[in-house]
Structures are given as C-alpha cells and as structure tokens.
Design an enzyme around this catalytic site. Sequence first.
Site, PDB file in Angstrom:
ATOM      1  N   LYS A  79      82.405  46.381  37.813  1.00 36.70           N
ATOM      2  CA  LYS A  79      81.145  46.973  38.374  1.00 36.70           C
ATOM      3  C   LYS A  79      80.671  46.301  39.724  1.00 36.70           C
ATOM      4  CE  LYS A  79      77.715  44.084  35.971  1.00 36.70           C
ATOM      5  NZ  LYS A  79      77.338  43.514  36.915  1.00 36.70           N
ATOM      6  N   THR A  80      80.987  44.901  39.695  1.00 41.28           N
ATOM      7  CA  THR A  80      80.609  44.016  40.870  1.00 41.28           C
ATOM      8  C   THR A  80      81.465  44.696  42.134  1.00 41.28           C
ATOM      9  OG1 THR A  80      79.788  42.179  39.674  1.00 41.28           O
ATOM     10  CG2 THR A  80      80.365  41.827  42.149  1.00 41.28           C
ATOM     11  N   ARG A 101      83.263  39.033  25.523  1.00 45.07           N
ATOM     12  CA  ARG A 101      83.350  37.621  26.572  1.00 45.07           C
ATOM     13  C   ARG A 101      84.839  37.258  26.466  1.00 45.07           C
ATOM     14  NH1 ARG A 101      80.410  39.251  29.550  1.00 45.07           N
ATOM     15  NH2 ARG A 101      80.450  41.041  28.283  1.00 45.07           N
ATOM     16  N   GLN A 147      75.323  47.075  26.779  1.00 40.09           N
ATOM     17  CA  GLN A 147      75.123  45.556  27.184  1.00 40.09           C
ATOM     18  C   GLN A 147      73.513  45.420  27.366  1.00 40.09           C
ATOM     19  OE1 GLN A 147      78.196  43.205  29.213  1.00 40.09           O
ATOM     20  NE2 GLN A 147      78.934  45.264  29.971  1.00 40.09           N
ATOM     21  N   ASP A 198      71.966  46.780  40.463  1.00 36.93           N
ATOM     22  CA  ASP A 198      72.788  46.280  39.566  1.00 36.93           C
ATOM     23  C   ASP A 198      72.158  46.035  38.208  1.00 36.93           C
ATOM     24  OD1 ASP A 198      75.190  44.934  38.434  1.00 36.93           O
ATOM     25  OD2 ASP A 198      75.140  43.238  39.477  1.00 36.93           O
ATOM     26  N   GLU A 199      73.072  46.044  37.245  1.00 36.01           N
ATOM     27  CA  GLU A 199      72.462  45.859  35.570  1.00 36.01           C
ATOM     28  C   GLU A 199      71.359  46.478  35.561  1.00 36.01           C
ATOM     29  OE1 GLU A 199      74.154  44.098  34.007  1.00 36.01           O
ATOM     30  OE2 GLU A 199      75.122  42.272  34.848  1.00 36.01           O
TER      31      GLU A 199
END
Length: 721
Positions: free
Chosen positions: A32-33, A600, A249, A218-219
């Site tokens: 995503k970044t 993770r 998330q 973002d997020e």
Amino acid sequence: MKLLDDLNTPQREAVLATEGPLLVLAGAGSGKTRVLTYRIAHLVHGLGVSPRAILAFTFTNKAAGEMRERVAYLLAGAPRDLWVGTFHATGVRILRLEGRALGIEPGFVIYDTDDQEALIRRILRDLDLTDRESSPKAVRSAISAAKNDLLTPADLEAQAESFRDQRIVRIFVEYAKRLRDANALDFDDLIGEPIRLFEEFPEVRDRFAQRFRYVLVDEYQDTNPAQVRLIQHLASAHRNLCVVGDDDQSIYGWRGADVTNILSFEQQYPEARAIRLEQNYRSTGNILAAANAVVRRNASRKEKTLWTEREAGDLLRLILTGDEEEEAARVVATVTEEVNRLGVPLADMAVLYRTNAQSRALETAFRNAAIPYQLVGGVAFYQRREVKDLISYLRLAANPDDDLALTRIVNVPRRGIGATTLDRLAVHASREGRSLYRSLDSLDMALELPASARSRLGEFRTLIEEVRRRAEEPVDLVLQDLVSRLGYLEHLESDDPDTAWDRAENVQELVAGAHVFVKRNDPGDLVSFLSEVALLTDVDRVDEGAEKVRLMTMHNAKGLEFSVTCITGLEDGLLPHSSSIDTPDGLEEERRLFYVALTRAKDRAHLFSAVSRQRWGGPSASVTSRFLDEIPEDLLEVVELPARRRARPAPRPASRRPAADVDPGRRLTLGTIIHPTFGRGDVVEQEGSGPEARLTVIFSGNIKKKIVARFAQWEEMHVDF
C-alpha cells in the site's frame, strides 16, 4: 510508463486512477505504501501536477517521513510545497495560516498531556472540586472523547445524565476558556478547530479545497469521525480522494477508530472505484491460508483473499503449555532453536501478546536465559507505575529507612498528604536525625505539621506496620491483601478510567508472579521476593549494538514484519479479550487483531496457549482461543501436549573450588551450553540445585553471564542428572 514498471497490475491501476474517489483495499503486505508514493510521483512526473496541489495524510510522523523519502527518490529530489503529514501536523499548518478567523493567533502554543492535566488540576482547585471527585486524568480523558466526537460543552451538557457528567461539563467550559486566554490548543483541537474554521468560514474551506486537487489518506480504516469530516472538507471541491486501507486490520476501535468509515466509503461516494490489492509479498502460503481462514469469519468486511507466489512453507506450530511460566520457557526454547538451528537473527523475531501484563513472565524468562530483548511500545513490567507503587509499599515495609519508597507512595492512593506536608515532615525527620518513616514514631513532636496532617501520616504508618508484621508470611497473600486494603483497583479507576483495565491486569499479574515465587520458594517471604525482583530489574546491560528479540503487544506490531513470530496467550479471555468477547463488534475486532498478528510473520509463526494461568485468586483453568479452531487442521502442527511436564533437571551442585589435583591453570567446567547470542560457553559454577539453579557461564571473549539452569541449552554435560 517506466516509472510504473515495478508495480503489479492492481497496483498500477490504483496509481493511474487519478480522477474521482478511489478506495484501495490493500491487504497485509500487499504494497500500500508503494501505491501511495508511486501515485504522488505519477501525478507530479507523469501528469505535471504541481506538488502544491497534493495533500497526503499519514498516521505517524515516521510514516510521513518515509513517504517523503520515497517520493524524493522516485522524483530524484524532494518536491517543494508537497503537504505530507499526520492529521495533527496538517491541522497545525492550517491554523497557523488561517486561525485568526477563530481568534487563534499564529503563535499559539500546543499543550501536551502533562500541560493539560496541570491546567485541569488548577481548575479543580479553583472550582473547589477535589481530585477525589474528578481526577485530572479522568477529566482530560472525558474532554478528549467529547472533542473527538466533535461535541462542544453545550452538546455535552445536553447529553449529561449524572452529577459527574454535569461536573465534567462545568470543568470543560472553564478549560476551554483558559485555553483561549492562553492562546493555547490541545492535541484534539488540532483537528477540531480546523473543522470549526471550515464550517464557520466556508470561504476559507473553499480556498483549501480548491488548492488541494488530490487528497490521499493512508490507513483509512483507523480514522475517527473528526478525521473523516476534515478529509471531506478538504476534498469537497475536486473529489479526487484516494483512501488506502484494510478493513481486516482495523484494530483501534478502543481509541475512537471506526471501521465503518472504510466499509461505507462507496456509499458516501457512489461514483467511487474500488481496487483490491491481494498479492502478499511477505508471508508464506500456509501463513496466509491460516490468516484468510480466520478473518473470513467476520461479517463486517470487504471480501478479499490474500495470495502469494512464495512457497507454502512450514506449518504453523501450536505449542500447548501448562501455564504462563512454561509458556515463557517454551518461547525462549523456540527462539533459541531458530537462532542455533536455522540461523535467524534475534532482531528478526518478535514475541506478541494481547495485554502488557503478559510480558512479566516473558521478560523474566529472557532475562534468566541471558537473551537480550527489547520491550517495544511499553514500559518494562517492574517499571510500570502501578507495579512500582505496590513494590514500594513492600520495600518500605522491609526497610523503614527507604525514603524514596515513602515519598513515592505516601499519597498513593490519595490520602491528602501533599508536597507541603512532605516538606514539613522532612524538617521534622532532619531534626530527629531519622528517616522519614522512622520519624513518624514521634509525630506528636512535629509541631510544624497541623493536627490533620499528623493524623493522616499516623494512618499511613499503621498501614505499613500491618505489612511489616506479616513480613514472614507468603508474599502473594500479603500483596493481595495490601491491594484490597488500599482500595488500589478503585484508585486506578478514579485515576484514569481509560487505562484502568490494563493497569488492573498488571496488578493482577504482579500478584500472580508473587504466587509463582511462593510456590517455587518456601516460605516465599517478603524480603526474598524483593531480592528476586531487584535481581530481575538490575541485570547486566547488553551491548547497544547487540541484536534483541522484540517483545510487544499485537497492537504495537501493526505495520511491522519479522521472519519469525511467537504469538502467546491464545486463550479465550486473553484473545479474544474478556472486555470484548461478549459483543459482535468487539469479537470481530479481536479476530482482526489475531489476523494482524498472524500476518506479521514472513517464514514461521509459532502459536502458544496455556491450559492454566495465574489469576487474581491463584491458578485458573484456561480455554484455548476459539480463533485457533478457525485455522484448518492441515495448516496446524500441535507439537506439545496440554500438560505441564517436569522441567529438565539441572546438573548436581559442584564444589566452587577445584580439587587439589586439578591444574589451577585449567578451567573446571560442568558442561557446555549453546546460547543464541553468545555461542558456546563453559558452565564453571552453580548456585543452588534443580531447574532454578543459577549457572555461571564463560563465553568466548571471557564474557561471563548467569543463566537459570532450566533455560540452558546443553551441548554436553560432565555431571549426572
């Protein structure tokens, strides 16, 4: 198109879809970044958009810095006038430019938490409201919650249902007035005041909305109502709003985040396009299959399935242990195996848990094994305020000359003994030539203290004397009775309702640790317990450059990745947590938290569950987390039985002095161990016997460490079991 050659097809689509609202559903590890940074670079380099027309929101300063660096790399230089920052930093910029319309001068100051509580404390005093009725922390929390919901004092007053609510409103009104008088804003104002600016002065909003042709967030799953309204104002002119996030998330509902913001985006913007990023570049196939199987049980989510081109990899391992102490020992053994057998660096491993209180047993185990670790996003267990408070009570009972312990807890919980009283007591103690506590024996001679202060100090002395008389009793019972006698849990609730639950769990964990100590050490008295605690908090410092295992909550792990993770405490009541287990929304957020923990891991995930844990009154049976039942059996390898096994016995005690016929230049060893940090080492001395014996080990470079026997990974032994 050369700039976009590094992107996969959905990523490229998200970068090129520049016009109109866009929802990018970016699964864990899907890049995503990369999409956000390439999108900015494409706007500037490919379409010739002025950086001045682009606004990007992030949730942390670190993320903002990384985004700027990546954009600068893609554009071969940092673009000027590009706004990239957190919601709060963006709010500051807006208010510095236009805040005068609200009476906010450009030189306004920002009050941090301590400043806020100091101001509230003064207001409580001026309004004759004692801290017992409304603590500064509790008031600050209530005001912050109101501001995040965009409620004014008048709105809050209309909703008030109790005397306490009305008192909060009264304080809120005065608090807002004094902030204005000081030309000061608190953290929540940095979002709330720009919204008020835009709504009271539409022409100001229109200037910003016209300027920012492209808005990126973002997020997005972590946004709260105030942040969403600010976004809507800034994107109102062009509606070129790109939000990137993952509803799977969304794990911060407890601090105001609302997952429905991302779930309802297409209803708010009917013309929006949605693009799913489902290719994961992080984890093995088996880890992703397990994570997908768990999270698809949630009803409130956007359908997506992560996949990877990586191999299936190892199965997930489920290790069922007897209790939290054995769990910690098995975690240490797993970490040691990963280092010694598979060559995984310590820094590429993480131990995850649901609550901070769970770190106590883990920290103890890593210390006893001399394995360096870093506690991420928290305070070491025995350094936490509530734990230090209770330990200070025990310290003062054991040592009446401990002035530091007295000054820490003489007014905790609050009993009306403030700084002035302590100063006057210090004068009396100095005149008597005694410690502060011992000088309480002669309070009738302390003429500088008023009768009320002497009475309160006398009550405090009586309490400590009760603990002193029980110094030889099992320390867990003494500690548990002390917590009750103090009303300490009630103190935590009145001090800060937002953190009371977590802090109470830390108190419970302290009592549980004392219970384990008593079982291991008969009779388990107060002084012996304090000696162990002192040893645990005063271990040798490892070199700053040494690699360390990361210990952190699952919440703090979001956004990070590791080759290997150990996910502990997988029991109903911990995960899912008892505070969320009874509501559908709460249970779904707990499931998302487990999904975050699973994703993770890049290569291996080790899962741990105990059949019993220490609770408030002693050991209590645990039920394996329902989330483990949601992982397909063919993805899970159970490698331990749910029964506590006998710890491997340590070598028998050996004399500390070599026999007369031994060459004094030759090291006498009891065996060789393999350590994940220091390599091979010779055991040269043993203190005590059994699995809790302390071994002195000499490693290469003449490095000397003490390791508890049950954590030693033996290569060879020279004594019988």
